[in-house]
Design a protein around this motif. Structure first.
Motif, PDB file in Angstrom:
ATOM      1  N   HIS A  37       0.807  -1.221   0.000  1.00 33.14           N
ATOM      2  CA  HIS A  37       0.000   0.000   0.000  1.00 33.14           C
ATOM      3  C   HIS A  37       0.844   1.276   0.000  1.00 33.14           C
ATOM      4  CE1 HIS A  37      -3.168  -2.850   1.148  1.00 33.14           C
ATOM      5  NE2 HIS A  37      -4.051  -1.914   0.841  1.00 33.14           N
ATOM      6  N   VAL A  38       2.157   1.158   0.025  1.00 30.97           N
ATOM      7  CA  VAL A  38       3.018   2.346   0.108  1.00 30.97           C
ATOM      8  C   VAL A  38       2.870   3.243  -1.111  1.00 30.97           C
ATOM      9  CG1 VAL A  38       5.446   3.085   0.066  1.00 30.97           C
ATOM     10  CG2 VAL A  38       4.678   1.391   1.735  1.00 30.97           C
ATOM     11  N   ASP A  39       2.593   2.669  -2.258  1.00 37.07           N
ATOM     12  CA  ASP A  39       2.425   3.468  -3.478  1.00 37.07           C
ATOM     13  C   ASP A  39       0.976   3.879  -3.722  1.00 37.07           C
ATOM     14  OD1 ASP A  39       5.080   3.661  -4.308  1.00 37.07           O
ATOM     15  OD2 ASP A  39       5.029   1.680  -5.230  1.00 37.07           O
TER      16      ASP A  39
ATOM     17  N   LEU B 251      13.517   4.421  -2.178  1.00 39.41           N
ATOM     18  CA  LEU B 251      14.046   5.741  -1.827  1.00 39.41           C
ATOM     19  C   LEU B 251      14.921   6.293  -2.949  1.00 39.41           C
ATOM     20  CD1 LEU B 251      14.940   5.101   1.921  1.00 39.41           C
ATOM     21  CD2 LEU B 251      13.313   6.813   1.091  1.00 39.41           C
ATOM     22  N   GLU B 252      15.775   5.454  -3.499  1.00 32.93           N
ATOM     23  CA  GLU B 252      16.656   5.900  -4.583  1.00 32.93           C
ATOM     24  C   GLU B 252      15.856   6.281  -5.828  1.00 32.93           C
ATOM     25  OE1 GLU B 252      19.212   2.561  -4.914  1.00 32.93           O
ATOM     26  OE2 GLU B 252      20.437   3.119  -3.174  1.00 32.93           O
TER      27      GLU B 252
ATOM     28  N   LEU C 106       7.931  15.965  -5.663  1.00 32.56           N
ATOM     29  CA  LEU C 106       6.769  15.267  -5.115  1.00 32.56           C
ATOM     30  C   LEU C 106       7.025  13.767  -5.190  1.00 32.56           C
ATOM     31  CD1 LEU C 106       3.915  17.367  -6.773  1.00 32.56           C
ATOM     32  CD2 LEU C 106       4.802  17.589  -4.445  1.00 32.56           C
ATOM     33  N   PHE C 107       6.592  13.041  -4.172  1.00 30.29           N
ATOM     34  CA  PHE C 107       6.888  11.616  -4.046  1.00 30.29           C
ATOM     35  C   PHE C 107       5.977  11.068  -2.953  1.00 30.29           C
ATOM     36  CE2 PHE C 107       9.631  14.453  -1.743  1.00 30.29           C
ATOM     37  CZ  PHE C 107       9.551  14.010  -0.433  1.00 30.29           C
ATOM     38  N   PRO C 108       5.962   9.763  -2.720  1.00 27.69           N
ATOM     39  CA  PRO C 108       5.193   9.252  -1.574  1.00 27.69           C
ATOM     40  C   PRO C 108       5.736   9.896  -0.295  1.00 27.69           C
ATOM     41  CG  PRO C 108       5.796   7.452  -3.041  1.00 27.69           C
ATOM     42  CD  PRO C 108       6.554   8.663  -3.515  1.00 27.69           C
ATOM     43  N   GLU C 109       4.994  10.840   0.256  1.00 32.78           N
ATOM     44  CA  GLU C 109       5.554  11.767   1.243  1.00 32.78           C
ATOM     45  C   GLU C 109       6.191  11.091   2.447  1.00 32.78           C
ATOM     46  OE1 GLU C 109       4.335  15.784   3.780  1.00 32.78           O
ATOM     47  OE2 GLU C 109       2.780  14.673   2.709  1.00 32.78           O
TER      48      GLU C 109
ATOM     49  N   ALA D 165      12.816  18.920  -2.528  1.00 31.10           N
ATOM     50  CA  ALA D 165      11.466  18.548  -2.094  1.00 31.10           C
ATOM     51  C   ALA D 165      10.563  19.765  -1.937  1.00 31.10           C
ATOM     52  CB  ALA D 165      11.528  17.781  -0.777  1.00 31.10           C
ATOM     53  N   SER D 166       9.323  19.618  -2.372  1.00 30.53           N
ATOM     54  CA  SER D 166       8.326  20.661  -2.151  1.00 30.53           C
ATOM     55  C   SER D 166       7.983  20.729  -0.671  1.00 30.53           C
ATOM     56  CB  SER D 166       7.067  20.349  -2.963  1.00 30.53           C
ATOM     57  OG  SER D 166       5.984  21.154  -2.554  1.00 30.53           O
ATOM     58  N   VAL D 167       7.722  21.938  -0.176  1.00 31.25           N
ATOM     59  CA  VAL D 167       7.306  22.066   1.225  1.00 31.25           C
ATOM     60  C   VAL D 167       5.929  21.457   1.446  1.00 31.25           C
ATOM     61  CG1 VAL D 167       8.728  24.092   1.677  1.00 31.25           C
ATOM     62  CG2 VAL D 167       6.388  24.393   0.827  1.00 31.25           C
ATOM     63  N   ASP D 168       5.220  21.168   0.362  1.00 32.92           N
ATOM     64  CA  ASP D 168       3.936  20.473   0.476  1.00 32.92           C
ATOM     65  C   ASP D 168       4.124  18.971   0.648  1.00 32.92           C
ATOM     66  OD1 ASP D 168       2.265  22.737   0.149  1.00 32.92           O
ATOM     67  OD2 ASP D 168       2.632  22.699  -2.004  1.00 32.92           O
ATOM     68  N   CYS D 169       5.384  18.522   0.599  1.00 36.37           N
ATOM     69  CA  CYS D 169       5.638  17.079   0.590  1.00 36.37           C
ATOM     70  C   CYS D 169       6.879  16.734   1.415  1.00 36.37           C
ATOM     71  CB  CYS D 169       5.821  16.619  -0.859  1.00 36.37           C
ATOM     72  SG  CYS D 169       5.777  14.840  -1.133  1.00 36.37           S
ATOM     73  N   ASN D 170       7.103  17.471   2.519  1.00 34.41           N
ATOM     74  CA  ASN D 170       8.339  17.208   3.259  1.00 34.41           C
ATOM     75  C   ASN D 170       8.126  16.714   4.685  1.00 34.41           C
ATOM     76  OD1 ASN D 170       7.611  19.523   4.640  1.00 34.41           O
ATOM     77  ND2 ASN D 170       9.413  20.724   4.082  1.00 34.41           N
ATOM     78  N   GLY D 171       6.883  16.401   5.052  1.00 34.03           N
ATOM     79  CA  GLY D 171       6.633  15.913   6.407  1.00 34.03           C
ATOM     80  C   GLY D 171       7.381  14.627   6.707  1.00 34.03           C
ATOM     81  N   GLY D 172       7.401  13.707   5.745  1.00 33.92           N
ATOM     82  CA  GLY D 172       8.106  12.447   5.941  1.00 33.92           C
ATOM     83  C   GLY D 172       9.610  12.628   5.993  1.00 33.92           C
ATOM     84  N   LEU D 173      10.126  13.584   5.228  1.00 35.82           N
ATOM     85  CA  LEU D 173      11.562  13.877   5.293  1.00 35.82           C
ATOM     86  C   LEU D 173      11.937  14.388   6.682  1.00 35.82           C
ATOM     87  CD1 LEU D 173      12.101  15.595   1.826  1.00 35.82           C
ATOM     88  CD2 LEU D 173      13.258  13.519   2.612  1.00 35.82           C
TER      89      LEU D 173
END
Length: 348
Positions: A113-115, A144-145, A152-155, A181-189
């Motif tokens: 379900h990760v994708d 990850l690579e 944008l990516f699976p956050e 990374a977009s700031v809309d998509c950096n919570g996981g980072l």
């Protein structure tokens, strides 16, 4: 079996002639009380209600994730998975819950379900965060690579970087967040960086105050994961406030001062709201409310400037954020009084 009063209230309301009339807002409020003060007995009692209409009782998911056990996780999966996928009427929070409960047989299901869509992917990643994932080490590194450097990516995929056991991912996540990374998509980072533990403290503290990350942005949702990261790393609010004061004294740039103080206020709001992040590593005992009130709003001999005074200086006394600090001061006073009352009740 003795149930927490809020649990019994939920069951009683839903036992009425038309349980669909139970307002979602009310049930989520009651469920939050169970989350904070309930037990495994409450999770067991509420499970049949959830399974009777999963979408209608999504607010109960955190209760299962926090107070359930592996047997409950197995029952959840048995009732909600069809053909190796969650049924369409089932909240994706099930993925987070079964992982957080340490139910290793769910590992491959969660990885599948990760994708998925954002919330599905988020819950799958947060669930996997609590599982060993030895058999996925190579697959996680490959994923990850594949996405590294994307805007944008699976956050929440980056929260799994520590599972690779490759310490180089710490700097790679930092570079990813700083450069692409977009700031809309950096919570996981942000959360993924903190999960590298002690070696990540310096990098995490830098990004916390770096306006480019918008780490405490409420519109993007990153603030919650930054708050979780502070808990993972043991960065208490009194410690962060001392860091903030040093930064405000050292930097005269008004924009930098406003951004830093706004970030701290956001973290304080989350602490006052007693938010649950769902991240096991973040569930360290936070500082008490009276200690926090003392650190932020009580003048000291070496530095008499309180958070209220800092807000007036940086924003101006008529600014809404200065008003918010006043509200937070009052909220902390009330919370400290309740905390003392609870201590007294427990000690009797």
């Amino acid at each position: 079996m003795t149930l927490f009063p809020a649990t019994q209230a939920i069951l009683d309301r839903c036992a009425g002639d038309d349980p669909s009339e139970v307002a979602w807002q009310w049930e989520s409020m009651a469920a939050e009380a169970v989350l904070r003060h309930g037990s495994s007995a409450d999770a067991e009692a509420l499970l049949p209600l959830f399974l009777s209409a999963p979408a209608a009782h999504e607010a109960l998911m955190p209760v299962f994730a926090r107070h359930g056990d592996r047997r409950l996780a197995a029952r959840l999966l048995e009732a909600t998975v069809d053909g190796g996928r969650l049924r369409e009427d089932v909240p994706s929070g099930v993925l987070h819950a079964v992982g957080r409960l340490g139910y290793a047989p769910a590992t491959s299901l969660l990885w599948e379900h990760v994708d998925g869509l954002h919330d599905v992917s988020k819950d799958a990643c947060l669930g996997l965060l609590h599982l060993p994932c030895e058999e996925l080490r190579g697959a996680i590194a490959e994923a990850l690579e594949k996405h590294e450097g994307a805007s944008l990516f699976p956050e929440f995929l980056p929260v799994l970087a520590p599972k690779t056991e490759d310490p180089a991912w710490l700097e790679r996540l930092v570079a990813w967040g700083e450069n692409r990374a977009s700031v809309d998509c950096n919570g996981g980072l942000i959360l993924g960086i903190s999960l590298h533990g002690g070696p990540a403290r310096a990098a995490f503290t830098r990004l916390l105050w770096d306006a480019r990350w918008e780490a405490c942005g409420t519109g993007t949702g990153s603030a919650l994961w930054t708050y979780a990261g502070t808990r993972v790393l043991g960065l208490g609010l009194p410690q962060l406030y001392a860091d903030l004061r040093a930064r405000l004294h050292a930097c005269a740039d008004p924009d930098v001062q406003r951004d830093a103080l706004r970030s701290f206020i956001t973290l304080l709001q989350l602490r006052c709201a007693h938010v649950w992040t769902g991240v096991g590593a973040a569930e360290v005992q936070p500082e008490s409310f009276d200690a926090l009130y003392s650190a932020l709003f009580t003048p000291t001999a070496d530095d008499s400037v309180t958070l209220t005074e800092f807000a007036d200086r940086v924003f101006g006394s008529d600014d809404p954020l200065s008003d918010e600090v006043l509200h937070l001061e009052a909220a902390l006073r009330t919370a400290a009084a309740h905390e003392w009352a609870l201590r007294a009740a427990v000690s009797r």
